[in-house]
Every structure is written in C-alpha cells, then in structure tokens.
Design a protein around this motif. Structure first.
Motif, PDB file in Angstrom:
ATOM      1  N   ARG A  29     -10.920   3.804  -3.596  1.00 61.06           N
ATOM      2  CA  ARG A  29     -12.357   3.456  -4.284  1.00 61.06           C
ATOM      3  C   ARG A  29     -12.395   2.115  -4.771  1.00 61.06           C
ATOM      4  N   LEU A  30     -11.552   1.504  -5.334  1.00 62.14           N
ATOM      5  CA  LEU A  30     -11.553  -0.008  -5.670  1.00 62.14           C
ATOM      6  C   LEU A  30     -11.874  -0.955  -4.212  1.00 62.14           C
ATOM      7  N   THR A  31     -10.987  -0.515  -3.392  1.00 62.64           N
ATOM      8  CA  THR A  31     -11.395  -1.675  -2.063  1.00 62.64           C
ATOM      9  C   THR A  31     -12.749  -1.124  -1.709  1.00 62.64           C
ATOM     10  N   ASN A  32     -13.102   0.098  -1.951  1.00 65.49           N
ATOM     11  CA  ASN A  32     -14.557   0.299  -1.284  1.00 65.49           C
ATOM     12  C   ASN A  32     -15.484  -0.439  -2.076  1.00 65.49           C
ATOM     13  N   TYR A  33     -15.227  -0.754  -3.563  1.00 72.52           N
ATOM     14  CA  TYR A  33     -16.279  -1.493  -4.394  1.00 72.52           C
ATOM     15  C   TYR A  33     -16.169  -3.115  -3.777  1.00 72.52           C
ATOM     16  N   ALA A  34     -14.920  -3.440  -3.713  1.00 72.00           N
ATOM     17  CA  ALA A  34     -14.685  -4.881  -3.401  1.00 72.00           C
ATOM     18  C   ALA A  34     -15.429  -5.223  -1.871  1.00 72.00           C
TER      19      ALA A  34
ATOM     20  N   SER B 296       0.799  -1.112  -0.021  1.00 68.12           N
ATOM     21  CA  SER B 296       0.136  -0.054   0.146  1.00 68.12           C
ATOM     22  C   SER B 296       0.668   1.464   0.237  1.00 68.12           C
ATOM     23  N   GLN B 297       2.165   1.204   0.240  1.00 64.74           N
ATOM     24  CA  GLN B 297       2.906   2.262   0.078  1.00 64.74           C
ATOM     25  C   GLN B 297       3.498   2.837  -1.063  1.00 64.74           C
ATOM     26  N   PHE B 298       3.165   1.994  -2.214  1.00 67.32           N
ATOM     27  CA  PHE B 298       3.412   2.333  -3.580  1.00 67.32           C
ATOM     28  C   PHE B 298       2.448   2.287  -4.605  1.00 67.32           C
ATOM     29  N   GLU B 299       2.030   3.407  -5.280  1.00 68.32           N
ATOM     30  CA  GLU B 299       0.731   3.446  -5.863  1.00 68.32           C
ATOM     31  C   GLU B 299       0.571   2.579  -6.966  1.00 68.32           C
ATOM     32  N   ARG B 300       1.422   2.263  -7.882  1.00 69.97           N
ATOM     33  CA  ARG B 300       1.109   1.267  -8.754  1.00 69.97           C
ATOM     34  C   ARG B 300       0.858  -0.060  -8.206  1.00 69.97           C
ATOM     35  N   PRO B 301       1.642  -0.909  -7.354  1.00 71.60           N
ATOM     36  CA  PRO B 301       1.445  -2.242  -6.883  1.00 71.60           C
ATOM     37  C   PRO B 301       0.041  -2.130  -6.145  1.00 71.60           C
ATOM     38  N   ALA B 302      -0.218  -0.832  -5.325  1.00 71.45           N
ATOM     39  CA  ALA B 302      -1.376  -1.040  -4.716  1.00 71.45           C
ATOM     40  C   ALA B 302      -2.561  -0.754  -5.542  1.00 71.45           C
ATOM     41  N   THR B 303      -2.483  -0.170  -6.602  1.00 72.35           N
ATOM     42  CA  THR B 303      -3.451  -0.241  -7.623  1.00 72.35           C
ATOM     43  C   THR B 303      -4.010  -1.509  -8.450  1.00 72.35           C
ATOM     44  N   ILE B 304      -2.675  -2.013  -8.708  1.00 74.42           N
ATOM     45  CA  ILE B 304      -2.688  -3.433  -8.965  1.00 74.42           C
ATOM     46  C   ILE B 304      -3.695  -4.231  -8.211  1.00 74.42           C
ATOM     47  N   TYR B 305      -3.159  -4.322  -6.879  1.00 71.11           N
ATOM     48  CA  TYR B 305      -3.576  -5.091  -5.900  1.00 71.11           C
ATOM     49  C   TYR B 305      -5.226  -4.582  -5.653  1.00 71.11           C
ATOM     50  N   ALA B 306      -5.479  -3.524  -5.644  1.00 69.87           N
ATOM     51  CA  ALA B 306      -6.880  -3.069  -5.437  1.00 69.87           C
ATOM     52  C   ALA B 306      -7.892  -3.654  -6.722  1.00 69.87           C
ATOM     53  N   LYS B 307      -7.204  -3.685  -7.765  1.00 66.33           N
ATOM     54  CA  LYS B 307      -8.120  -4.201  -9.127  1.00 66.33           C
ATOM     55  C   LYS B 307      -8.398  -5.552  -8.806  1.00 66.33           C
ATOM     56  N   VAL B 308      -7.061  -6.357  -8.361  1.00 61.54           N
ATOM     57  CA  VAL B 308      -7.385  -7.857  -7.832  1.00 61.54           C
ATOM     58  C   VAL B 308      -8.422  -8.146  -6.846  1.00 61.54           C
ATOM     59  N   LEU B 309      -8.190  -7.295  -5.941  1.00 60.97           N
ATOM     60  CA  LEU B 309      -9.241  -7.410  -4.751  1.00 60.97           C
ATOM     61  C   LEU B 309     -10.727  -7.035  -5.216  1.00 60.97           C
ATOM     62  N   ALA B 310     -10.943  -6.064  -6.117  1.00 64.71           N
ATOM     63  CA  ALA B 310     -12.038  -6.046  -6.702  1.00 64.71           C
ATOM     64  C   ALA B 310     -12.747  -6.984  -7.349  1.00 64.71           C
ATOM     65  N   ALA B 311     -11.851  -7.524  -8.235  1.00 65.64           N
ATOM     66  CA  ALA B 311     -12.146  -8.732  -9.037  1.00 65.64           C
ATOM     67  C   ALA B 311     -12.801 -10.001  -8.164  1.00 65.64           C
TER      68      ALA B 311
ATOM     69  N   LEU C 162      -9.777  -9.519   5.210  1.00 62.93           N
ATOM     70  CA  LEU C 162      -8.515  -8.875   4.329  1.00 62.93           C
ATOM     71  C   LEU C 162      -8.898  -7.457   3.531  1.00 62.93           C
ATOM     72  N   MET C 163     -10.330  -7.360   3.212  1.00 68.81           N
ATOM     73  CA  MET C 163     -10.744  -6.274   2.388  1.00 68.81           C
ATOM     74  C   MET C 163     -10.875  -5.054   3.465  1.00 68.81           C
ATOM     75  N   ILE C 164     -11.223  -5.404   4.701  1.00 76.09           N
ATOM     76  CA  ILE C 164     -11.654  -4.206   5.493  1.00 76.09           C
ATOM     77  C   ILE C 164     -10.075  -3.817   5.881  1.00 76.09           C
ATOM     78  N   ALA C 165      -9.233  -4.645   6.269  1.00 74.45           N
ATOM     79  CA  ALA C 165      -7.634  -4.209   6.388  1.00 74.45           C
ATOM     80  C   ALA C 165      -7.164  -3.401   5.231  1.00 74.45           C
ATOM     81  N   SER C 166      -7.429  -3.955   4.101  1.00 71.10           N
ATOM     82  CA  SER C 166      -6.735  -3.248   2.847  1.00 71.10           C
ATOM     83  C   SER C 166      -7.277  -1.842   2.556  1.00 71.10           C
ATOM     84  N   ARG C 167      -8.536  -1.873   3.184  1.00 76.35           N
ATOM     85  CA  ARG C 167      -9.238  -0.421   2.804  1.00 76.35           C
ATOM     86  C   ARG C 167      -8.702   0.714   4.121  1.00 76.35           C
TER      87      ARG C 167
END
Length: 175
Positions: free
Chosen positions: A146-151, A76-91, A131-136
């Motif tokens: 936003r993506l973790t909120n959707y997930a 979560s400290q890095f934008e690009r990996p965090a965004t990819i992770y959030a997309k996977v979490l949303a899926a 895991l989603m709550i912690a990620s949020r």
C-alpha cells in the motif's frame, strides 16, 4: 544449491556499493584533474564539458541502482525493515509534487536555492520512479504494498503532470 544467508547477501551488496563508489571516485577525480590541467579547453567548450558531467552523473546513478535493487530485495523479506523502507519511499514520493509546485511558482516567491533543489529532484525523478516500481514488485506485505503504491502514484502522477505542463507550454502562443 544452498541458499545464501542474509548476512552474506548484505556483505555482497556492501561490496557492490564499495566497487561502484570506488569506480565513481576514480573517474570523477580523473575528470577534474584533467580539467584542472587543461582549463583553457574546459573554458572553450564549457557546455560540452558540463554535458559530459551530466552523463557521468547519470551513469554513476545507474551503476548505484544495481546494488540498491539487490538491497531492496533483501529488505523486502523482513516485515519491519520493509515497512520502514516503504514509509521512507512514500515520504520521498510526496516530495515530487511539492517540488513541482515550488518550481511552478517560480523565482520571486521561492528562493533560488530551493528552486534549484526542486529542479534537481524533478530531473532525478525517473530514477526514483524505477526504484519505486521495483520496490512495488518486491513488496510482500500488505502495508508495504500500500505504501509503495502511494509513493508510485505520487511520483508517476507528478511526472505525468510535468509532461503535460511542458507540452502545454510548448503549444501556447508566444507573446
């Protein structure tokens, strides 16, 4: 106190996974070796043995969540990996309502293997929700939030819908 480098954090997380997976492998091996040596006991109390397997699976999952939460914190400290992770979490979050719908349809239209996979996805849904709550809470960037909120919304609403369906089925008149 000096901050720990990201590389060292990832190495410690990898070591955590190695410890948990090694422990899990040893415990599972011991359990099945004992079952192979004592098949009559396992057969006599197969339900209890299966229940023990389920409890062991839940315990291993909880143990695996510890390094996973640390990994999410580092990612979560890095934008690009965090965004990819959030997309996977949303899926992953979107698979829950799909699994509930398939499970609700039942056996004739849905193959048994797909029903079993849907059932296990729904059983493990509370762990995914944690895991989603912690990620949020760890999300730092607007898009990852936003993506973790959707997930979280998909997962939480599906769990709530499943609970409502169970309550309604329990209260419906029996034929």
């Amino acid at each position: 106190m000096a901050a720990i480098s990201t590389k060292l954090q990832l190495q410690l997380i990898g070591a955590g996974y190695a410890v948990v997976l090694s422990f899990a492998a040893v415990v599972i091996y011991q359990r099945y070796a004992w079952a192979a040596a004592n098949p009559e006991i396992v057969l006599a109390s197969s339900g209890m043995y299966a229940g023990g397997d389920g409890i062991l699976a839940f315990f291993i999952t909880i143990c695996l969540m510890v390094p996973t939460l640390f990994l999410v914190r580092v990612v979560s400290q890095f934008e690009r990996p965090a965004t990819i992770y959030a997309k996977v979490l949303a899926a992953i979050g979107l698979t829950t309502p799909l699994c509930l719908a398939l499970f609700r349809l039942g056996s004739p239209p849905v193959p048994e293997l797909l029903l079993a996979a849907s059932f296990f996805r729904l059983v493990w849904s509370p762990f995914t929700l944690v895991l989603m709550i912690a990620s949020r809470f760890m999300a730092k960037y607007p898009q990852t939030r936003r993506l973790t909120n959707y997930a979280l919304l998909a997962e939480g609403a599906t769990i709530a819908a499943a609970i409502v369906m169970i309550v309604l089925a329990m209260n419906s008149p029996k034929p």
